[in-house]
Design an enzyme around this catalytic site. Structure first.
Site, PDB file in Angstrom:
ATOM      1  N   HIS A   1       0.846  -1.292   0.066  1.00 23.29           N
ATOM      2  CA  HIS A   1      -0.121   0.113  -0.170  1.00 23.29           C
ATOM      3  C   HIS A   1       1.081   1.175   0.104  1.00 23.29           C
ATOM      4  O   HIS A   1       0.726   2.149  -0.774  1.00 23.29           O
ATOM      5  CB  HIS A   1      -0.804  -0.104   1.188  1.00 23.29           C
ATOM      6  N   GLU A   2       1.622   1.397   0.952  1.00 20.35           N
ATOM      7  CA  GLU A   2       2.675   2.430   1.102  1.00 20.35           C
ATOM      8  C   GLU A   2       3.715   2.802  -0.124  1.00 20.35           C
ATOM      9  O   GLU A   2       3.922   3.776  -0.361  1.00 20.35           O
ATOM     10  CB  GLU A   2       3.335   2.540   2.339  1.00 20.35           C
TER      11      GLU A   2
ATOM     12  N   HIS B   1       1.972   4.224  -2.765  1.00 18.22           N
ATOM     13  CA  HIS B   1       1.898   6.056  -2.640  1.00 18.22           C
ATOM     14  C   HIS B   1       3.299   6.482  -2.759  1.00 18.22           C
ATOM     15  O   HIS B   1       3.586   7.554  -3.660  1.00 18.22           O
ATOM     16  CB  HIS B   1       1.726   6.382  -1.177  1.00 18.22           C
TER      17      HIS B   1
ATOM     18  N   GLU C   1      -4.736   7.780  -3.107  1.00 23.39           N
ATOM     19  CA  GLU C   1      -5.117   6.461  -2.495  1.00 23.39           C
ATOM     20  C   GLU C   1      -5.461   5.338  -3.463  1.00 23.39           C
ATOM     21  O   GLU C   1      -5.064   4.171  -3.305  1.00 23.39           O
ATOM     22  CB  GLU C   1      -6.406   6.848  -1.626  1.00 23.39           C
TER      23      GLU C   1
HETATM   24 ZN    ZN Z   1      -3.022   5.224   1.879  1.00 28.47          ZN
END
Ligand code: ZN
Length: 509
Positions: free
Chosen positions: A270-271, A274, A300
């Site tokens: 997830h990170e 980003h 996101e």
């Molecule tokens: Zn996030």
């Protein structure tokens, strides 16, 4: 050079310098959440408040206003200007108009309160003690209401004024409509999964996964999907985040638990999503619209795309599962790929948003969206939050949290003054679904590529269509431009049905 060209380079130089200044605060924020000793919080609050005040002074410099007005007189930077230079002026105007409406005192007070309130929240959550956090929440909500009242157009919705900072051009009413359509389909899908009688063995994810092996595995996966460790780091933090300090320096964090594989692994993907976005921004445009992320919803979409659409797919694990079995022999020897894949896609109502599955996740967001609108409008007093939370949770999930740490104290956001932020998570899921469909169509056969361990074509496509465009377009325009249709819930619902119907033996309508 013409006078207008002179003014434009003057504007760019100022914006760059302001962004450089603000990025120093980002570094302090990163340190606060990773290595700062607990007793350093009060001093850090003062440092950050001072920086916020000085940053605000720079952002509201009347000279900046004059340069903007002069450029606008030449026709640049209208609200619909999507040219490269025009978008720089347009976004600089947006930021300037917002900043000048906020007194420096309020900006400093919000910054100081956010740091201290975050510390109070950490303690309160540990002790499951909402009353200890209540005065801080009251202060944060009061400051955010003051901020919203200062920046909202007369007669405007207060909540929208906060939302606009994270999701330019969005309104709560529009979002509520899209969310309602999503909810109508999600609720029966959750019931159908529950009634399917199938329940994967998720306990295999809580066997022994040594932290050192997890760390290595996480880094390898982040690298494989394209996070550049020469321009970034992965550290540990209690509440994982990714912070793009500036070109060449992106800090992400995760948290490890030897008895829970998905937390660190999917958190890292997830990170990294980003981070790949931050690393893909145009470095030369730092501080200006083309070098700035488009919106939090778009941000996101990048993290959820890698975490869920890629990272929880069968194809991803066709490539990675043999490596996982080598890395975690005690946990995974003898476990077939299908069992592991079903376990990481286990759907069941849970208390905690960040541990929830792809199907129920959005119900968690809608609940927060509803409650924070009521906090900002004044319909809900902060003291009444636990009761309102538990009531809404019972309504949506059919269960009531046993304590506030499992309920309204679980998220860091409100303690930091991030109100108007939660809906961007679901917007991110909606955007991710739509982008992934388009990428799959244009690149052809992403699944086959993933199963061979090839993730770079998808990363390159995202670099091209999303990252390099920065904030040149509004988020809704960007999605329309890249996917040829306005944002809706359809692609996400299609994705959820396609993924979960086979796993739970549901008829595909
Ligand atoms: Zn996030």
């Amino acid at each position: 050079m013409t006078a207008a060209a002179d003014r434009y380079s003057d504007l760019v130089a100022t914006l760059r310098e302001n962004a450089l200044f603000a990025s120093c605060g980002n570094l302090l924020n990163w340190d606060e959440q990773t290595y700062m000793p607990h007793k350093g919080a009060a001093h850090r609050a003062e440092q950050l408040a001072l920086l916020a005040g000085l940053s605000h002074e720079r952002a509201t410099d009347p000279r900046l206003g004059e340069v903007l007005a002069a450029l606008e007189a030449t026709g640049a930077g209208r609200a619909d200007d999507e040219s490269a230079q025009g978008s720089v002026v347009r976004e600089a105007r947006r930021a300037y108009d917002r900043a000048v409406k906020l007194p420096r005192r309020l900006v400093e007070e919000m910054s100081r309160t956010a740091t201290l309130s975050q510390q109070a929240w950490i303690e309160a959550r540990k002790k499951q003690d909402f009353p200890a956090f209540r005065p801080w929440l009251e202060k944060v909500v009061a400051l955010k209401r003051e901020e919203a009242a200062a920046v909202a157009p007369s007669g405007g919705v207060l909540y929208d004024a906060l939302l606009d900072e994270y999701e330019p051009g969005a309104s709560a009413a529009e979002i509520a409509e899209v969310f309602a359509g999503l909810r109508r389909e999600l609720v029966p899908l959750v019931s159908a999964i529950r009634d399917s009688g199938r329940s994967p063995d998720a306990s295999l994810l809580t066997r022994n996964y040594p932290v050192a092996a997890q760390r290595k595995f996480c880094v390898a996966a982040a690298e494989a999907i394209g996070f550049d460790f020469e321009s970034g780091r992965l550290d540990e933090a209690a509440h994982p985040f990714c912070n793009g300090i500036g070109p060449g320096d992106c800090r992400m964090t995760t948290r490890y638990d030897a008895a829970h594989f998905p937390g660190a692994f999917f958190g890292t993907l997830h990170e990294a999503g980003h981070g790949i976005y931050e690393q893909g921004l145009d470095a030369a445009g730092f501080g200006t619209a083309p070098g700035t992320y488009c919106s939090l919803g778009i941000h996101e979409s990048q993290s959820r795309l890698w975490e869920n659409f890629v990272g929880r797919s069968q194809a991803f694990w066709t490539h990675f599962y043999p490596q996982a079995q080598v890395a975690f022999p005690e946990a995974l020897t003898g476990v077939p790929l299908a069992g592991f894949h079903a376990a990481i896609n286990d759907v069941r109502p849970s208390w905690i948003r960040v541990e929830s599955d792809e199907v129920t996740y959005n119900l968690h967001i809608m609940l927060r969206f509803e409650l924070e609108q009521a906090l900002i409008s004044g319909d809900l007093a902060p003291a009444e939050l636990p009761g309102a939370w538990n009531g809404a949770f019972q309504r949506d999930f059919g269960m009531t949290p046993a304590n506030d740490a499992l309920g309204c104290l679980q998220d860091i956001h409100w303690s930091m003054g991030l109100l108007g932020y939660f809906p961007t998570y679901t917007l991110g899921n909606l955007c991710a679904a739509q982008l992934f469909e388009s990428a799959d169509r244009e690149l052809g056969g992403l699944s086959e590529q993933f199963s061979r361990g090839e993730f770079r074509p998808l990363k390159a496509w995202l670099n091209e269509t999303i990252h390099r465009r920065g904030r040149q377009y509004s988020p809704s325009r960007l999605i329309e431009l890249v996917t040829s249709r306005p944002l809706s819930a359809e692609a996400l619902l299609r994705h959820l049905r396609n993924r979960f119907a086979p796993l739970y033996g549901l008829a595909q309508s």
